[in-house]
Every structure is written in structure tokens, then in C-alpha cells.
Design an enzyme around this catalytic site. Sequence first.
Site, short mmCIF file in Angstrom:
data_model
loop_
_atom_site.label_atom_id
_atom_site.label_comp_id
_atom_site.label_asym_id
_atom_site.label_seq_id
_atom_site.Cartn_x
_atom_site.Cartn_y
_atom_site.Cartn_z
CE LYS A 212 -2.54 3.01 3.10
NZ LYS A 212 -2.89 3.96 2.05
N GLY A 265 6.95 5.91 7.70
CA GLY A 265 5.86 6.84 7.95
C GLY A 265 5.98 7.46 9.32
CB SER A 266 3.60 9.37 11.34
OG SER A 266 2.56 8.52 11.75
CB THR A 267 6.76 8.29 15.60
OG1 THR A 267 7.99 8.67 14.97
CG2 THR A 267 7.06 7.52 16.88
N GLY A 268 3.63 7.89 15.26
CA GLY A 268 2.36 7.57 15.88
C GLY A 268 1.69 6.38 15.22
CB VAL A 269 1.04 5.55 11.66
CG1 VAL A 269 0.64 4.30 10.85
CG2 VAL A 269 0.07 6.69 11.36
CD GLU A 293 13.03 6.63 7.92
OE1 GLU A 293 12.79 7.54 8.76
OE2 GLU A 293 12.89 6.76 6.72
CB CYS A 327 12.69 10.88 7.41
SG CYS A 327 11.27 10.09 6.67
CD GLU A 426 8.51 13.95 11.52
OE1 GLU A 426 9.32 13.44 10.73
OE2 GLU A 426 7.57 13.32 12.04
#
Length: 544
Positions: A212, A265-269, A293, A327, A426
Site C-alpha cells: 500500500k 511513515g509517522s511514529t504515531g502510526v 523508519e 525524514c 516534527e
Amino acid sequence: MLYGDFYYPLPANEPVLNYAPGSPEKAALKNALKELKSQKIDVPMYIGGEEVRTGKTIDIRPPHELKHVLGTFHAGDASHVKKAIQSALKAKDKWAAMSWENRANIFLKAADLLATKYRPYINGTTMLGQSKNVYQAEIDSACELIDFLRFNVHFLSEIYRQQPVSGPGVYNRMEYRPLEGFVFALTPFNFTAIGGNLPTSAAMCGNVVVWKCANTQVYSAQMCMRVLMEAGLPAGVINLVYVDGPTMGEVCFNHPDFAGLHFTGSTGVFNRMWETIGKNTPIYKSYPRIVGETGGKDFVLAHKSADPDVVVAALARGAFEYQGQKCSAASRAYIPSNLAKEIKTKLIAAMGTMKMGTVEDFTNFINAVIDEKSFDKLEGYIKNARKRNSGAKVLAGGTCDKSKGYFIEPTLIEAADPKYVTMCEELFGPILTMYVYDENKFEETLKLVDSTSPYALTGAVIATDRYAVELAVNKLRNAAGNFYINDKPTGAVVGQQPFGGARASGTNDKAGSALNLYRWLSARTIKETFVPPVDYRYPFLQEK
């Protein structure tokens, strides 16, 4: 049947073309851009080697030219994710059994296609779909993706050659199997090379993949998929779907054959996915490999001995290339008081020369940010910095305009407080925040740099004093997975600077090295005894 030990030597990095006036590559790219803009393509999902269209279409528009439609793509749902998993698992046994040389040569052919026939098209789709200037597209979608394919073949070839020792009468060998199940590759908008590498690195190891990409990267992702198919990738090995993230996660993470996640992608996800996978471990055949990452709040620290011109160049490129949507982009800068005035003056002057506009005008250094959500978030940070008593001030830039495209002018903020919000969070945009520290408090500032952010992706120290360099290298040992001395903190090259960070920046599995490939392999040790014992009794049992 194996007739030889097929080994792939270390390749050279793909040369970066310069697109100078009158060069053949510039003419070819200009023609490709015209061709791409003259047509509206209909982009299907690719599942089991078939083109899948749902009729639920979403427009693809350049972030810098919102009125133009490049085409549409067909959005899927949970049923398409399930079909992609089924197609992957159906292809798995035959793909895993394919000889290494035939598997490897698919990806080497894809690299050659990208380097030649498809170079203007992979660059063109990246430029138009992700709003990258020609140089940023060239180093990403052409050179880095080509390097990932060629170097990963070499690294995997070396891994396969690593075998255990054998003793008298015994032969030991190691098999490097693919994972038992499918790999879910989830890729971001900002690098076409990441979009290509995350699914292919796992597939190269014999795995099957459900991929995806971000909706804002569909235009170049479908080009990658077309190249792979032309290179001979069998149906079902990599399946490209356009489905929303929660739906993808719901189907993939609840499937017993889920074997691995390759994510940028994002740290939260990433944290939420890790939590879900952890809760679901009882349903899986084996513990999934989780490779991620994630975010970064990358720093440039200048010492009082630094060359101001080196600092300015590192900040101008590191913070504002590709609108800071890397990033690794320089987002916070620590400037010594003895150099602050000169650096600010020269940096502001450099920013004033940065042209902003469409990607088709090759004289533009700055293009648009990726979408309206990003634009609104970044504009909010700039507005807050302009407020009275904010503790910060906008020194340059800050103009935001989304009437024609999502344009945010390169922006320099100076913060009186080193823990001001834009020094910590960020942003993922062309905003650089600077803090001026006492030139005689370098060691204290090292502690500040190390403790300000939860991230640890990239960072740079700029100094001519070698003792200062050594001190920074030691004190910031865990503050960045990619550390730069007298350079900007961006631009990692495959095979030269394997990329990845730790802390909240990910699992540090180093894309562009053998370390990443080990994560997509499951080793099996085989011992064969030529003359096996026929009695259980050992000599020590005898008294005489």
C-alpha cells in the site's frame, strides 16, 4: 537444479545526471513531462497480475498545480486487501522455489529499465505527482531506486554465501528461507525510492508482498509497478492496492499468515501498528518481523570554530531541499553566539534567491508541499511564531499561498527558548528553527541537542576544531542513526551511508545494507552426518 554458485559483485552507484542546458537527458525529461501532462491516465490496482478497477476513482493532481488532473486511481476496500493476500499466498511457493539467479535478474533488469527507458518517466511522475524539482527527483526516483535494486542483489548474494563451519564426518549448511506468510509494505509519499524498495527488498528474499503506497504517491508507484512487471516479476509476488490505512491494518494484522511489516511513515502510526501486532501474536503462525523508519527532528550543531559558509550551505540545502519533506531534513539548528550574526545574514540572503514555483520550470528550487493537510499544519506553526510574546520570531520567509498550489515559502524562525515548539516537534516542511547558544557552552549544548527530541534519525556537527568534533561524536552517539560531520544531515547514498535511526525514529534496520535484508529471511541450519553412530554408548561410560 543448481549448476553453479551465482555471485553478484558490488555494483557502482548510479551516476546522477546533471540536466544541463542542451543535454539529452534534459530534452528527454522535458518531452516526458509534456507527454505525461497531455494525458489523463486511469490507474488500476495490481492484484495477482491483474488490473483491478473499482469505479471509485480519486483524482491525481500536482500539488503545485491544483487545477490540472494527471489522472485518476481506483480506490479499493477490504475485499481487495483480502484478494491481494490470497493472490500473494497463491504465488508464494513457486516464487520461493525460483532459483536465486532468476529471481535476482528480474530486479537487475528493473534497475536497467529505470536507468534507461523509464528514467524520464519515473522522474517525471515523481516531479508531477510529488512536486519535486528535477534534481530531487533524479537522486531519488532514478538513482536511489536503481541503487536499492542493484545493491540489494549484491547484499543478498553475500548473505547466501555465509555458511557455518563443518567438523570431521559432518557437513553443515545454512538455508535462508523467506518468511512463512506475506509481508505488508506500507510506503510514504516523499521518496519514490522508498516506495520501490520496501516491497522489492522483501520480495527479493523470496517473500510475497501486499503493498500500500500513500495516495499522494500513486502516480509514481504505478510506474514502479509497471517497470517491475515488464522486468518479469511473476503475478502475485507484489500486489499494489490503494486502500485506506485502518482498513489495510484491520485485514492484514488479523490474518494468520501475516509475517512482516515493512514501514516508513509517522511514529504515531507505527506505534499503533506495533501495539495491534503485539496483541494479535497468538493468531500468527510465527512472530512477525516489524521494520519501521519513522519520524525525525534532525539537527545541525555548529561549533564556534565552524566555517560560516559551510553552515549556511548545510542549512539552506538540508532544511529546504524538497520543501523540507524529508525524514532527514534539517529542522533545528544550534548556532554559536560568535557566528550568529554572520550566519543569519548569509542564510537570509541565500533564502532570498530561492525561486519557488512549478517543477516544469527547472530554475525553481522550491516547489509545493504535498497536500492541504500539510499546508494548513505548517501555516499554523508560522502564524503562531508571528504572535506577540510567542518566544520566537520569523526572520525570513513565512508566506503561505494555496490559491494555485500548496506553496509555503522557506521560513527561518529564531527561538529564544531551545524548547520552543518548532525546536521539538516534527514539522515536515520548509521551516527551520534556529537557537543561538553561548559560544563557550558547547558541551552543555550537546546535552541540549541530545535531550530535546525523542527522535534519533539524522544530525550534523560543523566544526574545524577536531576536539569539538570528537566530543560531539561521543556525546551524541545515540542522538542520530546517520551522523554527519561538516555536511548537511540529508542525502544518504545506498551502499555508502545505510539509512535509519533509533529511539522514536524507528528500528534502525538500515535500508541500503545487508542488515535490512536479514529481517526478511528465516534461517534454517541443516546438519548431515556421513557415518552416523550405531550405539548410544559414549567412551566415557567404559571403566576399562
